[in-house]
Design a protein around this motif. Structure first.
Motif, short mmCIF file in Angstrom:
data_model
loop_
_atom_site.label_atom_id
_atom_site.label_comp_id
_atom_site.label_asym_id
_atom_site.label_seq_id
_atom_site.Cartn_x
_atom_site.Cartn_y
_atom_site.Cartn_z
N GLY A 1 -2.41 -2.69 -2.55
CA GLY A 1 -1.82 -2.36 -3.84
C GLY A 1 -2.09 -3.47 -4.83
O GLY A 1 -2.63 -4.53 -4.47
N ASN B 1 0.83 -1.20 0.00
CA ASN B 1 0.00 0.00 0.00
C ASN B 1 0.87 1.25 0.00
O ASN B 1 2.10 1.17 0.08
CB ASN B 1 -0.99 -0.02 1.18
N VAL B 2 0.25 2.39 -0.09
CA VAL B 2 0.96 3.66 -0.23
C VAL B 2 1.76 4.02 1.03
O VAL B 2 2.66 4.84 0.98
CB VAL B 2 -0.03 4.79 -0.62
N GLN C 1 0.23 -0.39 -8.75
CA GLN C 1 -0.60 0.70 -8.23
C GLN C 1 -0.72 0.52 -6.72
O GLN C 1 -1.10 -0.55 -6.26
CB GLN C 1 -1.99 0.69 -8.87
N SER C 2 -0.41 1.56 -5.98
CA SER C 2 -0.54 1.54 -4.52
C SER C 2 -1.74 2.38 -4.11
O SER C 2 -1.89 3.51 -4.56
CB SER C 2 0.72 2.08 -3.86
N TYR C 3 -2.58 1.82 -3.26
CA TYR C 3 -3.74 2.51 -2.71
C TYR C 3 -3.53 2.69 -1.21
O TYR C 3 -2.54 2.21 -0.66
CB TYR C 3 -5.01 1.70 -2.97
N SER C 4 -4.47 3.32 -0.53
CA SER C 4 -4.29 3.57 0.90
C SER C 4 -4.29 2.29 1.73
O SER C 4 -3.61 2.20 2.74
CB SER C 4 -5.37 4.52 1.42
N ARG D 1 7.33 -0.18 -1.23
CA ARG D 1 6.72 0.05 -2.55
C ARG D 1 7.68 0.76 -3.50
O ARG D 1 7.62 0.55 -4.70
CB ARG D 1 5.42 0.84 -2.41
#
Length: 155
Positions: free
Chosen positions: A121, A71-72, A115-118, A77
């Motif tokens: 990912g 994740n972000v 793609q990293s999300y909160s 990451r």
């Protein structure tokens, strides 16, 4: 930004300057920018691998393989973004492109994405090939992944 059609360049520039000035003003006056970004409190459900096939009457197989990624909030990451770029990034010398397209002439296109999300990912590889070459492409992708796991990438 992309524009298509019978648009005068000067008019386009004026519109973009006006739009971006309004955006910058609204962003700089927003109090939301001061809010800290934090990871979600509840953990994600366990990852469960799936195999989904959808057959269509076409001459091209579209294949995507992937998994959950960082994740972000996870500092690992950054290294994965670099590895992703080396494996299947936009350059013609990306390892998957060299192997599947240039060396073996099996795919029309191949790329990897991250793609990293909160809270999670996504890392994936996409390729398009003749349906009879799907398994061979999957083996070559696995070979490239094994190489980076077995031997560190040089500077």
């Amino acid at each position: 930004f992309f524009a298509y059609g019978d648009v005068k360049f000067e008019k386009l520039v004026r519109l973009l300057e006006k739009a971006s000035a309004a955006s910058i003003t609204s962003i700089s006056s927003s109090t939301d920018m001061a809010l800290p970004i934090t990871a979600p409190a509840t953990p994600l459900p366990p990852y469960k691998a799936q195999h989904i096939e959808h057959h269509m009457d076409t001459h091209l197989a579209h294949v995507m393989i992937g998994t959950r990624a960082y994740n972000v909030h996870d500092n690992r990451r950054i290294a994965l973004y670099l590895l992703n770029n080396i494996l299947g990034g936009p350059g013609m010398n990306a390892r998957l492109n060299v192997s599947l397209r240039e060396r073996h002439a099996l795919v029309y296109t191949v790329e990897s994405m991250l793609q990293s999300y909160s809270d999670t990912g996504l890392w994936a590889v996409y390729f398009g090939c003749d349906p009879r070459n799907v398994n061979r492409c999957l083996r070559l992708i696995r070979r490239e992944l094994d190489k980076v796991m077995e031997k560190p990438i040089s500077e």
